[in-house]
Design a protein around this motif. Structure first.
Motif, PDB file in Angstrom:
ATOM      1  N   ALA A 457      26.320  -7.680 -11.845  1.00  0.00           N
ATOM      2  CA  ALA A 457      27.429  -7.256 -12.703  1.00  0.00           C
ATOM      3  C   ALA A 457      27.483  -5.743 -12.832  1.00  0.00           C
ATOM      4  O   ALA A 457      28.560  -5.153 -12.931  1.00  0.00           O
ATOM      5  N   ARG A 458      26.325  -5.080 -12.837  1.00  0.00           N
ATOM      6  CA  ARG A 458      26.266  -3.624 -12.888  1.00  0.00           C
ATOM      7  C   ARG A 458      25.400  -3.124 -11.734  1.00  0.00           C
ATOM      8  O   ARG A 458      24.408  -3.760 -11.371  1.00  0.00           O
ATOM      9  N   THR A 459      25.789  -1.986 -11.173  1.00  0.00           N
ATOM     10  CA  THR A 459      24.978  -1.324 -10.146  1.00  0.00           C
ATOM     11  C   THR A 459      24.996   0.169 -10.427  1.00  0.00           C
ATOM     12  O   THR A 459      25.808   0.669 -11.201  1.00  0.00           O
ATOM     13  N   TRP A 460      24.087   0.888  -9.783  1.00  0.00           N
ATOM     14  CA  TRP A 460      24.133   2.335  -9.848  1.00  0.00           C
ATOM     15  C   TRP A 460      25.253   2.858  -8.952  1.00  0.00           C
ATOM     16  O   TRP A 460      25.873   2.099  -8.201  1.00  0.00           O
ATOM     17  N   ARG A 461      25.470   4.167  -9.015  1.00  0.00           N
ATOM     18  CA  ARG A 461      26.596   4.749  -8.288  1.00  0.00           C
ATOM     19  C   ARG A 461      26.480   4.535  -6.783  1.00  0.00           C
ATOM     20  O   ARG A 461      27.439   4.136  -6.128  1.00  0.00           O
ATOM     21  N   ARG A 462      25.319   4.795  -6.219  1.00  0.00           N
ATOM     22  CA  ARG A 462      25.138   4.656  -4.771  1.00  0.00           C
ATOM     23  C   ARG A 462      24.065   3.638  -4.417  1.00  0.00           C
ATOM     24  O   ARG A 462      23.718   3.506  -3.242  1.00  0.00           O
ATOM     25  N   VAL A 463      23.514   2.967  -5.405  1.00  0.00           N
ATOM     26  CA  VAL A 463      22.375   2.078  -5.163  1.00  0.00           C
ATOM     27  C   VAL A 463      22.673   0.705  -5.754  1.00  0.00           C
ATOM     28  O   VAL A 463      23.229   0.591  -6.845  1.00  0.00           O
ATOM     29  N   ARG A 464      22.275  -0.316  -4.996  1.00  0.00           N
ATOM     30  CA  ARG A 464      22.398  -1.689  -5.476  1.00  0.00           C
ATOM     31  C   ARG A 464      21.019  -2.354  -5.455  1.00  0.00           C
ATOM     32  O   ARG A 464      20.256  -2.171  -4.499  1.00  0.00           O
ATOM     33  N   PRO A 465      20.687  -3.126  -6.491  1.00  0.00           N
ATOM     34  CA  PRO A 465      19.486  -3.957  -6.393  1.00  0.00           C
ATOM     35  C   PRO A 465      19.751  -5.083  -5.410  1.00  0.00           C
ATOM     36  O   PRO A 465      20.898  -5.506  -5.225  1.00  0.00           O
ATOM     37  N   ALA A 466      18.708  -5.578  -4.772  1.00  0.00           N
ATOM     38  CA  ALA A 466      18.936  -6.574  -3.717  1.00  0.00           C
ATOM     39  C   ALA A 466      17.710  -7.453  -3.541  1.00  0.00           C
ATOM     40  O   ALA A 466      16.569  -7.037  -3.789  1.00  0.00           O
ATOM     41  N   SER A 467      17.965  -8.655  -3.083  1.00  0.00           N
ATOM     42  CA  SER A 467      16.920  -9.504  -2.520  1.00  0.00           C
ATOM     43  C   SER A 467      16.893  -9.250  -1.023  1.00  0.00           C
ATOM     44  O   SER A 467      17.746  -8.521  -0.489  1.00  0.00           O
ATOM     45  N   VAL A 468      15.943  -9.836  -0.331  1.00  0.00           N
ATOM     46  CA  VAL A 468      15.866  -9.622   1.116  1.00  0.00           C
ATOM     47  C   VAL A 468      17.128 -10.130   1.804  1.00  0.00           C
ATOM     48  O   VAL A 468      17.696  -9.467   2.685  1.00  0.00           O
ATOM     49  N   GLU A 469      17.621 -11.276   1.382  1.00  0.00           N
ATOM     50  CA  GLU A 469      18.809 -11.840   2.018  1.00  0.00           C
ATOM     51  C   GLU A 469      20.044 -10.993   1.744  1.00  0.00           C
ATOM     52  O   GLU A 469      20.812 -10.683   2.669  1.00  0.00           O
ATOM     53  N   SER A 470      20.258 -10.611   0.483  1.00  0.00           N
ATOM     54  CA  SER A 470      21.437  -9.797   0.182  1.00  0.00           C
ATOM     55  C   SER A 470      21.327  -8.426   0.830  1.00  0.00           C
ATOM     56  O   SER A 470      22.336  -7.818   1.198  1.00  0.00           O
TER      57      SER A 470
END
Length: 501
Positions: A457-470
């Motif tokens: 629902a929220r991400t940083w400006r240039r960074v996204r949290p991720a799992s290995v698959e995503s």
């Protein structure tokens, strides 16, 4: 350098800065000009090449000194003396990230995922031959079901700059200015060879030789090869044709004062020769934009051949996942856990090699940071797109970004060391400027089985949290836009940040 470079123009004028400009002024001007001329932002590819060359030369003290010497010799522009600094892209910058804070001891549910499980990892490893790594679930992502994987990729990437400059496609200006000279030469040779033609002459081999000489310098100028020799051939071609026209005019005048026989025909031949001179000059002018672009491309190719991996290199990966974790991790980081996470994620990243332009580098430092501290796990480059990836081994739980921009596990913010990665990505974005698009992925590897999810629902400006698959799905889709391209100069700058194990 093995030889001295020659430059097509004053590169300070390209960036719009004075010869006494500081590295910081050149950096700002270069970023602004690259933004204005970048092809992906509606700019012109030829202008972007000029700006890119200017930044490459003026950002390097050695190349800038060569350029200043060339300016003084060729254009009489004397630059003020200055102390050589470091490369533009290696300047020290004040860190935008927070100062390091040692992790706090966990208290109940508010403890961090990293610090809460650190002692447990140590107990599992100590005093036993069974490695804790074997007990970590290894996530597997089936990339064959992802859209980028199913694309039809070429066998070989489009490498820029190549070992030699690649000529651009011909333009209407070039056709309109070169073809008249070529056609006139063919018509003139044919009219001299045919016996029944009124223009028939025994010296047609000389006309054919001059025409072939013209074709030689046209081809050399169009391909940007041997510019000095090309200029000599051009002026020799014009001089001989002009002398021939003058001789025909002189003979025609003598015929007029003598008997008048053949004076008109000789005058027509002299006029045709002068037309050849004019058309040769027109062809030279028409090829000028191409020649200038090829000069810039040639210089960029020389710089890349000097410092970047070879254009025909088949190396796709530099370093090993986790190789720098044990000896080059930042203070406060559990080196064992970082090594495990990097090994798991790094192994999965190899599937991105399906794209011919992908280049993967493991273990990087921050620009201007400690050269012996690897703070970035992986970097994947395709064309002008750079995916920066951090791998962390945390406990299972629900991860997400709260309203304050902090990453949380089960709604509990993690300590300051876990919040540093977005700031590192911003540093890389500033480092590469507008030459590259930079995005980051914070990849969480769960240390044990259990409920694990990521809230996007929220991400940083240039960074996204991720799992290995995503991670594989998102980076693959994003890199696929440039997945068949390799920018050697960007790859060189990325490799300069690599920390040797």
């Amino acid at each position: 350098m093995s030889r001295r470079l020659s430059f097509p123009e004053n590169l300070y004028d390209v960036l719009g800065v004075a010869p006494a400009a500081t590295d910081e002024e050149i950096r700002r001007a270069g970023r602004r000009k690259q933004r204005e001329t970048h092809p992906d932002l509606g700019g012109n590819a030829a202008e972007f090449t000029r700006v890119r060359l200017a930044v490459e030369v003026l950002a390097d003290p050695r190349h800038r000194a060569e350029h200043d010497a060339w300016l003084a010799t060729e254009q009489g522009v004397v630059t003020p003396p200055r102390a050589d600094g470091v490369r533009l892209r290696n300047q020290q910058r004040a860190p935008r990230s927070r100062p390091f804070e040692p992790p706090k001891a966990p208290t109940g549910e508010a403890g961090s995922a990293e610090s809460a499980s650190r002692s447990a990892a140590g107990r599992r490893t100590a005093g036993t031959s069974e490695l804790a790594f074997d007990r970590i679930p290894k996530p597997r992502a089936d990339a064959r079901k992802m859209g980028w994987y199913r694309r039809a990729w070429p066998e070989h990437p489009d490498v820029w700059p190549g070992e030699n400059p690649t000529p651009p496609a011909p333009t209407m200006r070039e056709y309109a200015t070169v073809l008249p000279f070529v056609v006139l030469g063919l018509v003139l040779i044919a009219s001299q060879v045919i016996p029944s033609s009124p223009m028939a002459a025994p010296w047609w081999p000389a006309t054919a030789a001059l025409w072939l000489l013209g074709l030689v310098w046209i081809v050399l100028r169009a391909t940007g090869r041997y510019p000095a020799i090309t200029r000599i051939l051009y002026w020799a071609n014009l001089a001989v044709i002009a002398l021939g026209a003058a001789a025909l005019f002189l003979i025609a005048m003598m015929r007029i004062f003598d008997s008048g026989d053949g004076a008109l025909l000789l005058t027509i031949r002299a006029i045709v020769a002068l037309a050849g001179v004019a058309l040769a000059a027109l062809a030279w002018w028409g090829l000028d934009p191409r020649a200038r672009r090829m000069d810039f491309e040639r210089l960029l190719a020389d710089l890349a051949n000097e410092s970047a991996p070879p254009a025909d290199s088949d190396q796709w990966v530099w370093g090993e996942p986790g190789a720098t974790a044990m000896t080059h991790s930042a203070p406060g980081v559990n080196a064992v856990r970082r090594m495990y996470a990097e090994q798991i994620v790094g192994e999965q990243l190899r599937v991105l090699e399906r794209m011919p332009g992908v280049r993967i580098v493991h273990g990087l430092r921050l620009p201007g940071g400690d050269p012996n501290v690897a703070t970035i796990s992986h970097a994947v480059l395709a064309g002008r797109r750079l995916a920066v990836i951090d791998s962390v081994l945390w406990r299972a739980g629900q991860y997400g970004i709260d309203a304050r921009g902090q990453i949380c596990c089960n709604n509990v913010p993690l300590p300051a060391t876990a919040q540093e990665f977005p700031h590192r990505v911003e540093r890389l974005f500033e480092y590469f400027g507008d030459v590259a698009e930079v995005r980051g992925w914070l990849t969480v590897v769960p240390e044990s089985s259990g409920d694990f999810s990521i809230d996007y629902a929220r991400t940083w400006r240039r960074v996204r949290p991720a799992s290995v698959e995503s991670l594989l799905r998102e980076t693959g889709d994003w890199l696929a836009e440039d997945g068949a391209e390799v920018d050697r100069l960007l790859l060189r700058d990325l490799l300069e940040l690599r920390v040797e194990p």
